[in-house]
Write a protein that holds these residues in place. Structure first.
Motif, PDB file in Angstrom:
ATOM      1  N   VAL A 118       1.268  -1.299  -0.584  1.00  0.00           N
ATOM      2  CA  VAL A 118       0.080  -0.452  -0.078  1.00  0.00           C
ATOM      3  C   VAL A 118       0.408   1.211   0.290  1.00  0.00           C
ATOM      4  CG1 VAL A 118      -2.235   0.974   1.618  1.00  0.00           C
ATOM      5  CG2 VAL A 118      -1.829  -1.007   1.374  1.00  0.00           C
ATOM      6  N   ASP A 119       0.474   2.120  -0.818  1.00  0.00           N
ATOM      7  CA  ASP A 119       1.201   3.387  -0.619  1.00  0.00           C
ATOM      8  C   ASP A 119       0.749   4.476   0.094  1.00  0.00           C
ATOM      9  OD1 ASP A 119       2.001   6.372  -1.553  1.00  0.00           O
ATOM     10  OD2 ASP A 119       1.507   6.048  -3.740  1.00  0.00           O
ATOM     11  N   ARG A 120       1.557   5.004   1.216  1.00  0.00           N
ATOM     12  CA  ARG A 120       1.396   5.095   2.552  1.00  0.00           C
ATOM     13  C   ARG A 120       2.389   6.669   2.215  1.00  0.00           C
ATOM     14  NH1 ARG A 120      -0.885   0.632   6.681  1.00  0.00           N
ATOM     15  NH2 ARG A 120      -2.692  -0.076   5.329  1.00  0.00           N
ATOM     16  N   GLY A 121       3.107   7.266   1.438  1.00  0.00           N
ATOM     17  CA  GLY A 121       3.832   7.831   0.903  1.00  0.00           C
ATOM     18  C   GLY A 121       5.080   7.619   1.428  1.00  0.00           C
ATOM     19  N   PRO A 122       6.155   8.111   1.206  1.00  0.00           N
ATOM     20  CA  PRO A 122       6.975   8.239   1.053  1.00  0.00           C
ATOM     21  C   PRO A 122       7.976   8.177   2.297  1.00  0.00           C
ATOM     22  CG  PRO A 122       7.244  10.535  -0.027  1.00  0.00           C
ATOM     23  CD  PRO A 122       5.859  10.187   0.740  1.00  0.00           C
ATOM     24  N   THR A 123       7.837   8.435   3.676  1.00  0.00           N
ATOM     25  CA  THR A 123       8.032   8.388   5.543  1.00  0.00           C
ATOM     26  C   THR A 123       7.411   7.242   6.171  1.00  0.00           C
ATOM     27  OG1 THR A 123       7.626  10.909   5.563  1.00  0.00           O
ATOM     28  CG2 THR A 123       7.534   9.702   7.392  1.00  0.00           C
ATOM     29  N   ALA A 124       6.234   6.601   5.484  1.00  0.00           N
ATOM     30  CA  ALA A 124       5.834   5.207   5.658  1.00  0.00           C
ATOM     31  C   ALA A 124       6.787   4.439   4.856  1.00  0.00           C
ATOM     32  CB  ALA A 124       4.895   5.533   5.444  1.00  0.00           C
ATOM     33  N   PHE A 125       6.953   5.080   4.067  1.00  0.00           N
ATOM     34  CA  PHE A 125       8.146   3.934   3.490  1.00  0.00           C
ATOM     35  C   PHE A 125       9.677   3.928   3.530  1.00  0.00           C
ATOM     36  CE2 PHE A 125      11.339   2.137  -0.056  1.00  0.00           C
ATOM     37  CZ  PHE A 125      10.534   1.782  -1.055  1.00  0.00           C
ATOM     38  N   ARG A 126      10.011   4.569   3.997  1.00  0.00           N
ATOM     39  CA  ARG A 126      11.252   4.375   4.796  1.00  0.00           C
ATOM     40  C   ARG A 126      11.148   4.030   6.248  1.00  0.00           C
ATOM     41  NH1 ARG A 126      11.337   9.991   3.023  1.00  0.00           N
ATOM     42  NH2 ARG A 126      10.693  10.260   5.012  1.00  0.00           N
ATOM     43  N   LEU A 127      10.147   4.353   6.948  1.00  0.00           N
ATOM     44  CA  LEU A 127       9.869   3.812   8.543  1.00  0.00           C
ATOM     45  C   LEU A 127       9.297   1.978   7.431  1.00  0.00           C
ATOM     46  CD1 LEU A 127       7.763   6.069  10.206  1.00  0.00           C
ATOM     47  CD2 LEU A 127      10.113   5.703  10.477  1.00  0.00           C
ATOM     48  N   ALA A 128       8.750   1.783   7.517  1.00  0.00           N
ATOM     49  CA  ALA A 128       8.604   0.562   6.809  1.00  0.00           C
ATOM     50  C   ALA A 128      10.150   0.048   6.563  1.00  0.00           C
ATOM     51  CB  ALA A 128       7.271  -0.187   5.548  1.00  0.00           C
ATOM     52  N   GLY A 129      10.850   0.704   5.826  1.00  0.00           N
ATOM     53  CA  GLY A 129      11.809  -0.523   5.362  1.00  0.00           C
ATOM     54  C   GLY A 129      13.398  -0.767   6.315  1.00  0.00           C
ATOM     55  N   LYS A 130      13.131   0.409   7.252  1.00  0.00           N
ATOM     56  CA  LYS A 130      14.186   0.333   8.360  1.00  0.00           C
ATOM     57  C   LYS A 130      13.429  -0.546   8.644  1.00  0.00           C
ATOM     58  CE  LYS A 130      15.776   4.840   9.184  1.00  0.00           C
ATOM     59  NZ  LYS A 130      14.931   6.386   9.867  1.00  0.00           N
ATOM     60  N   ALA A 131      12.111  -1.006   9.473  1.00  0.00           N
ATOM     61  CA  ALA A 131      11.504  -2.098   9.989  1.00  0.00           C
ATOM     62  C   ALA A 131      11.557  -3.672   9.460  1.00  0.00           C
ATOM     63  CB  ALA A 131      10.170  -2.258  10.435  1.00  0.00           C
ATOM     64  N   LEU A 132      11.691  -3.420   8.446  1.00  0.00           N
ATOM     65  CA  LEU A 132      11.818  -5.295   7.549  1.00  0.00           C
ATOM     66  C   LEU A 132      13.306  -5.653   7.876  1.00  0.00           C
ATOM     67  CD1 LEU A 132       9.455  -4.286   4.114  1.00  0.00           C
ATOM     68  CD2 LEU A 132       9.690  -5.887   6.696  1.00  0.00           C
ATOM     69  N   LEU A 133      14.452  -4.371   8.035  1.00  0.00           N
ATOM     70  CA  LEU A 133      15.623  -4.806   8.079  1.00  0.00           C
ATOM     71  C   LEU A 133      16.577  -5.255   9.125  1.00  0.00           C
ATOM     72  CD1 LEU A 133      18.826  -4.119   6.669  1.00  0.00           C
ATOM     73  CD2 LEU A 133      18.538  -1.978   7.448  1.00  0.00           C
ATOM     74  N   ARG A 134      15.379  -4.611   9.882  1.00  0.00           N
ATOM     75  CA  ARG A 134      15.082  -5.491  11.450  1.00  0.00           C
ATOM     76  C   ARG A 134      15.377  -6.774  11.551  1.00  0.00           C
ATOM     77  NH1 ARG A 134      14.368  -0.581  13.224  1.00  0.00           N
ATOM     78  NH2 ARG A 134      11.776  -0.806  14.098  1.00  0.00           N
ATOM     79  N   GLU A 135      13.684  -6.775  10.568  1.00  0.00           N
ATOM     80  CA  GLU A 135      13.395  -8.143  10.445  1.00  0.00           C
ATOM     81  C   GLU A 135      14.696  -9.664  10.074  1.00  0.00           C
ATOM     82  OE1 GLU A 135       9.961  -8.874   8.621  1.00  0.00           O
ATOM     83  OE2 GLU A 135       8.612  -8.118   9.929  1.00  0.00           O
ATOM     84  N   GLY A 136      15.138  -9.196   8.829  1.00  0.00           N
ATOM     85  CA  GLY A 136      15.862 -10.023   8.110  1.00  0.00           C
ATOM     86  C   GLY A 136      15.428 -11.674   7.820  1.00  0.00           C
ATOM     87  N   LEU A 137      15.471 -12.614   7.212  1.00  0.00           N
ATOM     88  CA  LEU A 137      14.939 -13.422   7.037  1.00  0.00           C
ATOM     89  C   LEU A 137      14.555 -14.178   7.813  1.00  0.00           C
ATOM     90  CD1 LEU A 137      15.150 -15.488   4.399  1.00  0.00           C
ATOM     91  CD2 LEU A 137      16.814 -16.824   5.999  1.00  0.00           C
TER      92      LEU A 137
END
Length: 198
Positions: free
Chosen positions: A157-176
């Protein structure tokens, strides 16, 4: 005359040449065996289907990405910019989607293109390029059924660039990880297979 060893036998020059040839054969055999191991690891799983479609999530239009695999798999998710990209890394996975090329264009907004590659011999990677910052809002797995493979399902879902960046950081912490229990869905999506010819 060619110099021989103190114990007699082959000349020293020939002995050195023989040792070098023997070492080269040993190294070549080792390299072939190692490549065989890597290829075997890379073939432990296969992507057998890739489908995209639209789905409604609480009033917001989402892009649904379904990756079908021969066996169950964990996945590492990454979000990148310039352009916006949704990246799925799967261990020991190759591309076996019949009749479909490993890369091509897409017309399912916001997706514009896809590609498969192997950044290293142990990782299969699918990249979905997008023209908007759509991030995973829901993800889950579905078991093999009625001729389909195991499926990884991601609703972006497109919720804007800020939400995209925050989601990216959260996924980076999750890993595999296993995405089976992250967020199941009862929503119905209209899906279309990738139709780019191989």
């Amino acid at each position: 005359a060619a110099q021989t060893s103190p114990q007699g036998g082959l000349p020293i020059v020939i002995q050195h040449w023989f040792r070098r040839c023997l070492n080269a054969v040993v190294y070549a055999a080792f390299a072939i065996a190692w490549l065989a191991v890597l290829q075997a690891q890379a073939a432990e799983n296969s992507i057998t289907g890739l489908r995209l479609g639209g789905v409604d999530i609480y009033g917001s239009q989402a892009l649904r990405v379904v990756i079908e695999t021969r066996n169950t798999t964990n996945a590492k998710l990454t979000l990148l910019t310039d352009p916006y990209r949704f990246v799925v890394d799967m261990p020991s996975t190759d591309w076996q989607v019949e009749g479909i090329a490993k890369s091509g264009s897409l017309s399912h907004e916001p997706a514009t293109a896809y590609r498969f590659g192997m950044p290293d011999p142990q990782t299969g990677r699918i990249v979905i390029e997008m023209d908007a910052p759509a991030a995973p809002a829901r993800r889950f797995t579905l078991p093999a059924k009625d001729g389909t493979g195991h499926r990884l399902v991601f609703d972006l879902v497109d919720r804007g660039p800020t939400a995209f960046r925050l989601a990216g950081k959260a996924l980076l912490r999750e890993g595999l990880r296993d995405h089976a229990s992250v967020g199941a869905s009862s929503a119905t999506a209209v899906l279309a297979p990738i139709t780019t010819p191989a």
